[in-house]
Design a protein around this motif. Structure first.
Motif, PDB file in Angstrom:
ATOM      1  N   UNK A 105       0.789  -1.350  -0.066  1.00 41.66           N
ATOM      2  CA  UNK A 105       0.118   0.231   0.080  1.00 41.66           C
ATOM      3  C   UNK A 105       0.745   1.213  -0.045  1.00 41.66           C
ATOM      4  N   UNK A 106       2.077   1.219   0.575  1.00 41.08           N
ATOM      5  CA  UNK A 106       2.753   2.331   0.695  1.00 41.08           C
ATOM      6  C   UNK A 106       3.242   2.790  -0.477  1.00 41.08           C
ATOM      7  N   UNK A 107       3.304   2.226  -1.511  1.00 39.75           N
ATOM      8  CA  UNK A 107       3.686   2.397  -2.878  1.00 39.75           C
ATOM      9  C   UNK A 107       2.777   3.452  -3.718  1.00 39.75           C
ATOM     10  N   UNK A 108       1.566   3.519  -2.832  1.00 37.50           N
ATOM     11  CA  UNK A 108       0.419   4.321  -3.523  1.00 37.50           C
ATOM     12  C   UNK A 108       0.324   5.686  -2.401  1.00 37.50           C
ATOM     13  N   UNK A 109       0.595   5.293  -1.191  1.00 38.66           N
ATOM     14  CA  UNK A 109       0.172   6.538  -0.191  1.00 38.66           C
ATOM     15  C   UNK A 109       1.407   6.989   0.324  1.00 38.66           C
ATOM     16  N   UNK A 110       2.394   6.787  -0.253  1.00 41.39           N
ATOM     17  CA  UNK A 110       3.798   7.375   0.319  1.00 41.39           C
ATOM     18  C   UNK A 110       3.424   8.896   0.639  1.00 41.39           C
ATOM     19  N   UNK A 111       3.842   9.268   2.065  1.00 39.04           N
ATOM     20  CA  UNK A 111       3.538  10.625   2.472  1.00 39.04           C
ATOM     21  C   UNK A 111       4.287  11.800   1.875  1.00 39.04           C
ATOM     22  N   UNK A 112       5.302  11.553   0.990  1.00 43.05           N
ATOM     23  CA  UNK A 112       6.148  12.815   0.602  1.00 43.05           C
ATOM     24  C   UNK A 112       7.353  12.587   0.247  1.00 43.05           C
ATOM     25  N   UNK A 113       8.219  13.558  -0.179  1.00 38.61           N
ATOM     26  CA  UNK A 113       9.656  13.053  -0.691  1.00 38.61           C
ATOM     27  C   UNK A 113      10.306  12.662   0.442  1.00 38.61           C
ATOM     28  N   UNK A 114      11.469  11.803   0.158  1.00 33.40           N
ATOM     29  CA  UNK A 114      12.315  11.418   0.988  1.00 33.40           C
ATOM     30  C   UNK A 114      13.243  12.369   1.320  1.00 33.40           C
ATOM     31  N   UNK A 115      13.527  12.361   2.585  1.00 32.77           N
ATOM     32  CA  UNK A 115      14.482  13.391   3.287  1.00 32.77           C
ATOM     33  C   UNK A 115      15.597  12.907   3.932  1.00 32.77           C
ATOM     34  N   UNK A 116      16.641  13.664   4.337  1.00 32.38           N
ATOM     35  CA  UNK A 116      17.743  13.102   4.872  1.00 32.38           C
ATOM     36  C   UNK A 116      17.666  13.961   6.243  1.00 32.38           C
ATOM     37  N   UNK A 117      17.600  13.186   7.365  1.00 33.60           N
ATOM     38  CA  UNK A 117      17.361  13.738   8.448  1.00 33.60           C
ATOM     39  C   UNK A 117      18.699  13.659   9.552  1.00 33.60           C
ATOM     40  N   UNK A 154      10.617  10.265  -4.382  1.00 35.75           N
ATOM     41  CA  UNK A 154       9.487   9.698  -3.860  1.00 35.75           C
ATOM     42  C   UNK A 154       9.525   8.271  -3.963  1.00 35.75           C
ATOM     43  N   UNK A 155       9.908   7.628  -2.866  1.00 39.01           N
ATOM     44  CA  UNK A 155      10.237   6.148  -2.647  1.00 39.01           C
ATOM     45  C   UNK A 155       8.984   5.299  -2.973  1.00 39.01           C
ATOM     46  N   UNK A 156       8.891   4.430  -3.869  1.00 44.00           N
ATOM     47  CA  UNK A 156       7.868   3.723  -4.256  1.00 44.00           C
ATOM     48  C   UNK A 156       8.029   2.120  -3.721  1.00 44.00           C
ATOM     49  N   UNK A 157       8.943   1.974  -3.266  1.00 44.89           N
ATOM     50  CA  UNK A 157       9.272   0.389  -2.616  1.00 44.89           C
ATOM     51  C   UNK A 157       9.835  -0.141  -3.800  1.00 44.89           C
ATOM     52  N   UNK A 158      10.622  -1.423  -3.252  1.00 44.75           N
ATOM     53  CA  UNK A 158      11.299  -2.382  -4.372  1.00 44.75           C
ATOM     54  C   UNK A 158      12.472  -1.454  -4.928  1.00 44.75           C
ATOM     55  N   UNK A 159      12.926  -0.760  -4.565  1.00 43.67           N
ATOM     56  CA  UNK A 159      14.318   0.244  -4.845  1.00 43.67           C
ATOM     57  C   UNK A 159      13.795   1.076  -5.970  1.00 43.67           C
ATOM     58  N   UNK A 160      12.507   1.417  -6.189  1.00 39.86           N
ATOM     59  CA  UNK A 160      12.228   2.392  -6.961  1.00 39.86           C
ATOM     60  C   UNK A 160      11.574   3.815  -6.688  1.00 39.86           C
ATOM     61  N   UNK A 161      11.879   4.711  -7.538  1.00 39.27           N
ATOM     62  CA  UNK A 161      11.668   6.145  -6.927  1.00 39.27           C
ATOM     63  C   UNK A 161      10.691   6.792  -8.149  1.00 39.27           C
TER      64      UNK A 161
END
Length: 186
Positions: free
Chosen positions: A15-27, A159-166
């Motif tokens: 499900x996260x592949x479709x509902x990812x909350x936003x851009x990947x960040x560096x904390x 934006x990370x889509x899972x399975x190593x894909x952005x």
């Protein structure tokens, strides 16, 4: 006439592949003489200046964030994609990631955690509250100071889509004319 969609079943762990909350960040975090960077995709806006982050307790950043009660949420763009992935594949406990990946640590105005110069935006945060259970270490941060590069106006975020894909963000589409004036940000 709208064409009928064809449906297929989706495993719930995807499900996260479709509902990812936003851009990947560096904390980025720091405490005493130690600093860390982690790649983070599990975050959400909780208000205009509140950000929730899920930081797994096995990450060195978790301990530093708890101890310092501060962090900087840095927004990388497409040019840092390979670095973002590599940062996520190693531990700050093993080596300083600023040095390892040739990133420039800049001082922050409101917190002791360093900003990352190569990122498009930097949001300096202080811990507002935590909701740490055995399974869900949720940190709620209040943004104390924010900076963003003057250009590009619309950065190409990751934006990370899972399975190593952005997905890399694309064009902006405005529907401002459809909003009531009181619903628009000032």
């Amino acid at each position: 006439m709208t064409r009928q969609k064809r449906w297929k079943e989706l495993p719930v762990d995807q499900v996260r592949r479709y509902l990812e909350p936003g851009p990947v960040v560096l904390l980025s975090t720091a405490h005493k003489s130690e600093r860390a960077i982690m790649t983070l995709g599990w975050h959400m806006m909780l208000g205009y200046d509140l950000v929730g982050t899920y930081i797994w307790d096995a990450n060195r950043s978790h301990a530093l964030a708890r101890a310092s009660r501060e962090c900087v949420i840095n927004l990388p763009t497409e040019d840092l994609l390979d670095t973002v992935v590599r940062i996520g594949n190693c531990s700050s406990a093993e080596q300083d990631k600023f040095d390892r990946f040739g990133l420039t640590a800049l001082p922050s105005r409101e917190v002791d955690a360093p900003r990352i110069a190569e990122c498009h935006a930097q949001f300096e945060c202080r811990l507002h509250e935590t909701r740490i259970t055995a399974d869900y270490p949720l940190f709620v941060w209040r943004v104390m100071h924010a900076r963003v590069a003057a250009s590009p106006r619309i950065p190409r975020t990751l934006h990370y889509r899972g399975d190593g894909r952005f997905t890399v963000s694309g064009r902006e589409v405005s529907r401002r004319r459809l909003f009531r004036p009181d619903m628009l940000e000032q």
